[in-house]
Design a protein around this motif. Sequence first.
Motif, mmCIF file in Angstrom:
data_model
loop_
_atom_site.group_PDB
_atom_site.id
_atom_site.type_symbol
_atom_site.label_atom_id
_atom_site.label_comp_id
_atom_site.label_asym_id
_atom_site.label_seq_id
_atom_site.Cartn_x
_atom_site.Cartn_y
_atom_site.Cartn_z
ATOM 1 N N UNK A 1 0.831 -1.213 0.000
ATOM 2 C CA UNK A 1 0.000 0.000 0.000
ATOM 3 C C UNK A 1 0.861 1.258 0.000
ATOM 4 N N UNK A 2 0.675 2.079 -1.002
ATOM 5 C CA UNK A 2 1.457 3.308 -1.094
ATOM 6 C C UNK A 2 2.700 3.194 -1.955
ATOM 7 N N UNK A 3 3.012 2.003 -2.468
ATOM 8 C CA UNK A 3 4.235 1.844 -3.260
ATOM 9 C C UNK A 3 4.172 2.632 -4.571
ATOM 10 N N UNK A 4 2.976 2.784 -5.144
ATOM 11 C CA UNK A 4 2.842 3.574 -6.369
ATOM 12 C C UNK A 4 3.215 5.034 -6.131
ATOM 13 N N UNK A 5 2.870 5.550 -4.945
ATOM 14 C CA UNK A 5 3.211 6.940 -4.611
ATOM 15 C C UNK A 5 4.722 7.097 -4.518
ATOM 16 N N UNK A 6 5.372 6.107 -3.870
ATOM 17 C CA UNK A 6 6.835 6.141 -3.755
ATOM 18 C C UNK A 6 7.473 6.057 -5.140
ATOM 19 N N UNK A 7 6.939 5.193 -5.988
ATOM 20 C CA UNK A 7 7.449 5.031 -7.355
ATOM 21 C C UNK A 7 7.354 6.358 -8.109
ATOM 22 N N UNK A 8 6.227 6.983 -8.017
ATOM 23 C CA UNK A 8 6.017 8.264 -8.710
ATOM 24 C C UNK A 8 6.967 9.332 -8.175
ATOM 25 N N UNK A 9 7.142 9.368 -6.847
ATOM 26 C CA UNK A 9 8.043 10.358 -6.244
ATOM 27 C C UNK A 9 9.473 10.161 -6.702
#
Length: 598
Positions: free
Chosen positions: A507-515
């Motif tokens: 959960x939240x890995x997509x946000x980290x990837x985008x950042x």
Amino acid sequence: MLSYIYFDFKKKGITLRETELGIKILLFIFCAILFTYHLGGALPIIESEKFYFQSVKEMFARHDWVTPYYQGRFRFQKPILFYWLVSLSYLVFGINNFAVRFPSAIFALLTVIFTFNIGRRLFDRKTGTLAAGLLATFAIFFMYARYASPDMALTFFITYSIYLFLKGLRGTEGNKRFFTYFFIVLGLATLNKGYVGFTLPLIVVFLFIASSKKWKLLKTMNIPAGIFIILVIALPWYLIMYKLHGEKYLNHIFVRETMMRIFYAPDNERGLAFLASYLKKLPYYIPILLGWFAPYSLFLPNAIVNAFKSKNTYSRERDSYKLILSFFFGIFIFFTLISVKEYHYMLPIAPACALVIARYLVNLQERGVQFGKAGFIIPYLLITAVYTVAVAALLYAMKHLYPFEVAIYEYAFILTPLILIIPYILKKNKITLTALPIAMGVFMFFLAGRAIPLLNDNSMRIFAKEIEQSLREEDEVGVGSVNISQQRLGIYLDRQIVEANMKGVYPGSDIVHKDRIEKFLTSGGGIYLVISAEDYDKFIPERFKRRLVFIDKRETWKTRLKRSFNKEIIPEILRGEKDILKDILRHEVYLLTNKKGI
């Protein structure tokens, strides 16, 4: 493969020594072709290869033959011997893919030869020759014979040490020198792979001595003198490294490379949580044996049972079985008990596995019962079925992806299952066993020499050449998708690649990837980004897309296939809505830059 070529040699006046020399020559030719043909043509596949491609280049650039470096940083992970061997190969063949992999191919070839020698000494020539053929065509052995990795060298040193120990068992005064050679090999193994280089052979020897109650061997071997020999060979380099790098190096090899591998606790687990996690991983290597030692692993359960029964008999071969079982289980149990698990840790038991299976199959053949035993019939038919499917799948992939590059004569490859089918139908005892390694050898030769060079799209090599045309020292190159091999790109560009992606899924890995991608894109200088079309659409905001220039786009294989399969995809494949090769296993990849005018 060659197990029965000598049956009529006595009638022709050919001596035993000449017969064995002929077998070794044929094994040498077979393995030399199998392990070296198109050796440099395939791209680096396993992650660890990059260290030997790059680190030895830096050895030449720095003229430092003591401390390995990787992209300017100390590399303390492995001892020095394999780096030196790759350096010698570079001097002979130049700096290229073939040269870095050549030492592994030579060690694999020698391991096959000495497996024959062990099988012949312990049992007979048929067993030794069949074991050599099986070993050469194990999936894991064939793969590591063509990789730049010290694991194949370790496998050779262990196998050769067992052979020397076996020669020393004759007990004559002159043969005691083989125990000295045994410890010399252990010293080289330690300089190649660290403590496992001497630990594993000694475990095998001590297990054999205990099971056969030959305690006098401990005195005959002169263990204290042997330990001194190991130290004389291996210790100087370690002492030099300690003098050069001090506590930093010492902590790395003892804490990280030794203690952490033995007692590694994921997520810093303690107490019952650690015990539960440890016990859960104990069976890890059972499926590894079945999968990576395919296809002959189907014979392995019955072969091991047969070996245990035979070691308890009063036959002349009982000590032979004890040594092979010590070889197999000594290494298997050692790696099962330590905490860190890697599939390639099973590579050193490949010769023992081949010998156990070969002896089982030869016993069935000599008793004339192989076609009446379910332990032979079922595995053989399964191997034939899987082999047929694999041949068809390989040809389909070649035809489907590159329909105009497959020659008509190459479709004759579809007939190779007949190598297995015809001897079985005709109930040819001798030929049936020979057919197994021959069929696998033909498949692997076609795979390495034709299929892999065709199916490798060379995308990272092409991207690297395009980047080099305008790359400056201060520019950064990044990979924005986890399904793209940044290791390959780094090897071809000879520089560090920025990991602008997120490997984990939570959960939240997509946000980290985008950042991470946005941080890379706003780093301030010139950048080059390799990213999949899917991640480009998903993670790059429109304001950045307007600033990026497309250099190239290509279809390439995904590197992490687990992420490509899920329950929702299977019905789509069955309905024909998705192509498993083009839509699931491959993807479109972009090469982008923020530099204008390219």
